[in-house]
Design a protein around this motif. Structure first.
Motif, PDB file in Angstrom:
ATOM      1  N   HIS A  79       0.925  -1.218  -0.106  1.00  0.00           N
ATOM      2  CA  HIS A  79      -0.113  -0.295   0.478  1.00  0.00           C
ATOM      3  C   HIS A  79       0.380   1.395  -0.267  1.00  0.00           C
ATOM      4  CE1 HIS A  79      -3.686  -2.354   1.552  1.00  0.00           C
ATOM      5  NE2 HIS A  79      -3.016  -2.804   1.456  1.00  0.00           N
ATOM      6  N   SER A  80       2.305   0.960   0.273  1.00  0.00           N
ATOM      7  CA  SER A  80       2.393   2.533   0.472  1.00  0.00           C
ATOM      8  C   SER A  80       4.047   2.418  -0.681  1.00  0.00           C
ATOM      9  CB  SER A  80       3.961   2.119   1.703  1.00  0.00           C
ATOM     10  OG  SER A  80       4.335   0.665   1.835  1.00  0.00           O
ATOM     11  N   ILE A  81       3.537   2.506  -2.011  1.00  0.00           N
ATOM     12  CA  ILE A  81       4.528   3.038  -3.040  1.00  0.00           C
ATOM     13  C   ILE A  81       4.598   4.517  -2.766  1.00  0.00           C
ATOM     14  CG2 ILE A  81       4.708   2.961  -5.054  1.00  0.00           C
ATOM     15  CD1 ILE A  81       5.191   0.350  -3.926  1.00  0.00           C
ATOM     16  N   ASP A  82       5.742   5.387  -2.781  1.00  0.00           N
ATOM     17  CA  ASP A  82       6.038   6.093  -2.660  1.00  0.00           C
ATOM     18  C   ASP A  82       6.975   7.258  -3.255  1.00  0.00           C
ATOM     19  OD1 ASP A  82       8.216   5.252  -1.176  1.00  0.00           O
ATOM     20  OD2 ASP A  82       8.568   6.240   0.782  1.00  0.00           O
ATOM     21  N   ARG A  83       7.521   6.416  -4.207  1.00  0.00           N
ATOM     22  CA  ARG A  83       8.308   7.011  -4.822  1.00  0.00           C
ATOM     23  C   ARG A  83       8.315   5.494  -6.234  1.00  0.00           C
ATOM     24  NH1 ARG A  83      10.653   5.213  -0.484  1.00  0.00           N
ATOM     25  NH2 ARG A  83      13.506   4.625  -0.693  1.00  0.00           N
ATOM     26  N   LEU A  84       8.857   5.943  -6.668  1.00  0.00           N
ATOM     27  CA  LEU A  84       9.004   5.339  -8.586  1.00  0.00           C
ATOM     28  C   LEU A  84      10.172   4.467  -8.679  1.00  0.00           C
ATOM     29  CD1 LEU A  84       8.618   8.037 -11.361  1.00  0.00           C
ATOM     30  CD2 LEU A  84       6.725   5.894 -10.850  1.00  0.00           C
ATOM     31  N   LYS A  85      11.001   4.952  -7.582  1.00  0.00           N
ATOM     32  CA  LYS A  85      12.163   3.444  -7.122  1.00  0.00           C
ATOM     33  C   LYS A  85      11.655   1.856  -6.743  1.00  0.00           C
ATOM     34  CE  LYS A  85      16.881   3.452  -5.301  1.00  0.00           C
ATOM     35  NZ  LYS A  85      17.861   3.643  -4.985  1.00  0.00           N
ATOM     36  N   ILE A  86      11.057   2.373  -5.731  1.00  0.00           N
ATOM     37  CA  ILE A  86      10.530   0.971  -4.986  1.00  0.00           C
ATOM     38  C   ILE A  86       9.688   0.852  -6.068  1.00  0.00           C
ATOM     39  CG2 ILE A  86       8.781   0.579  -3.247  1.00  0.00           C
ATOM     40  CD1 ILE A  86      11.775   1.551  -2.825  1.00  0.00           C
ATOM     41  N   ALA A  87       8.621   0.524  -6.821  1.00  0.00           N
ATOM     42  CA  ALA A  87       7.676   0.607  -7.940  1.00  0.00           C
ATOM     43  C   ALA A  87       8.574  -0.543  -9.049  1.00  0.00           C
ATOM     44  CB  ALA A  87       7.120   1.338  -8.362  1.00  0.00           C
ATOM     45  N   ARG A  88      10.216   0.270  -9.692  1.00  0.00           N
ATOM     46  CA  ARG A  88      10.618  -0.480 -10.437  1.00  0.00           C
ATOM     47  C   ARG A  88      11.313  -1.412  -9.787  1.00  0.00           C
ATOM     48  NH1 ARG A  88      12.428   4.972 -11.017  1.00  0.00           N
ATOM     49  NH2 ARG A  88      11.377   5.966 -13.013  1.00  0.00           N
ATOM     50  N   ARG A  89      11.908  -1.394  -8.789  1.00  0.00           N
ATOM     51  CA  ARG A  89      12.896  -2.636  -8.454  1.00  0.00           C
ATOM     52  C   ARG A  89      11.857  -3.534  -7.701  1.00  0.00           C
ATOM     53  NH1 ARG A  89      17.687  -1.150  -6.410  1.00  0.00           N
ATOM     54  NH2 ARG A  89      17.363  -3.065  -4.352  1.00  0.00           N
ATOM     55  N   LEU A  90      10.081  -3.460  -6.714  1.00  0.00           N
ATOM     56  CA  LEU A  90       9.829  -4.640  -7.012  1.00  0.00           C
ATOM     57  C   LEU A  90       9.118  -5.567  -7.948  1.00  0.00           C
ATOM     58  CD1 LEU A  90       6.958  -2.684  -4.127  1.00  0.00           C
ATOM     59  CD2 LEU A  90       8.839  -4.788  -3.617  1.00  0.00           C
ATOM     60  N   SER A  91       9.210  -4.544  -9.257  1.00  0.00           N
ATOM     61  CA  SER A  91       8.737  -4.960 -10.359  1.00  0.00           C
ATOM     62  C   SER A  91       9.666  -6.113 -10.905  1.00  0.00           C
ATOM     63  CB  SER A  91       8.720  -4.278 -10.910  1.00  0.00           C
ATOM     64  OG  SER A  91       8.342  -4.602 -12.589  1.00  0.00           O
ATOM     65  N   GLU A  92      10.464  -5.222 -10.821  1.00  0.00           N
ATOM     66  CA  GLU A  92      12.026  -6.107 -11.118  1.00  0.00           C
ATOM     67  C   GLU A  92      12.276  -7.669 -10.110  1.00  0.00           C
ATOM     68  OE1 GLU A  92      15.394  -3.442 -11.073  1.00  0.00           O
ATOM     69  OE2 GLU A  92      15.116  -2.975 -12.756  1.00  0.00           O
TER      70      GLU A  92
END
Length: 233
Positions: free
Chosen positions: A98-111
């Motif tokens: 629930h706590s995606i606060d920046r694009l970097k974290i979204a990209r890392r989780l996706s990878e």
């Protein structure tokens, strides 16, 4: 009837009552915030029919998930901040973030999401009151961030999450939730092909206002498990 069972039943009844007054039926999910709580409490809540649990701390939650792997149908939500160097265990163990606060974290989780798992459901955290002490996207940043995130393979954007600044008075509590709902409506228009169906907002103290403004997930801890044990934070 145990105290946890009583609290879960009372909380669910309250959610249904508020939702019913708004013309909503079974649209609001109870997320039991189990951070710092022992696995025995989580197991007891599961035995009472609770399936969705929210955790804030990576190592604590990974240990709990492993210990409770026998609980069929349990759904794990990560609701705390994620450091870049701790994103992999979140990607590998959780169903929701629930706590995606920046694009970097979204990209890392996706990878880092394993290929044999379904995409990780995520919500963008919105700093709706522009508080300097809180992380998250501003309302003006959400649409641009969503455009990048919907293109990622390992995550699935489901909606928005917010923790408004504390306020007294029901109408004051409703205002930021109303703003989040309006932002969600804009997302749906811009990305009609996405399954944007989640507004994660509302806690023990303001869930009534959140439900009235469209919350689909309310994050409740104290009302279910009692006061937080800060010695375990």
């Amino acid at each position: 009837m145990s105290s946890i069972e009583t609290r879960i039943r009372t909380t669910r009844e309250h959610i249904l009552e508020v939702a019913g007054k708004c013309g909503r039926s079974n649209e609001v999910k109870l997320l039991a915030v189990s951070k710092t709580k022992p696995v025995e409490m989580i197991r007891e809540a599961w035995e009472c029919g609770q399936r969705d649990f929210g955790e804030n701390y990576v190592q604590e939650s990974v240990d709990k998930i492993a210990e409770l792997s026998d609980l069929e149908g349990i759904v794990w939500h990560f609701i705390g901040p994620i450091q870049s160097n701790k994103s992999r265990p979140v990607a590998e163990n959780f169903d929701w973030v629930h706590s995606i606060d920046r694009l970097k974290i979204a990209r890392r989780l996706s990878e880092q999401r394993p290929n044999n798992m379904t995409p990780l459901n995520i919500c963008l955290q919105v700093n709706i009151d522009n508080e300097s002490t809180k992380s998250g996207f501003t309302a003006n940043e959400v649409l641009a961030a969503a455009k990048e995130i919907v293109a990622l393979k390992g995550v699935k954007l489901r909606g928005l999450m917010a923790i408004p600044a504390p306020s007294e008075g029901h109408e004051q509590q409703r205002r930021p939730f109303k703003a989040i709902r309006a932002l969600m409506d804009r997302l749906k228009i811009q990305f009609p092909e996405q399954q944007l169906d989640t507004l994660s907002m509302g806690t023990t103290g303001d869930m009534g206002a959140a439900i009235e403004e469209g919350a689909t997930i309310v994050r409740i801890g104290t009302a279910l498990f009692g006061a937080r044990d800060y010695s375990k934070a």
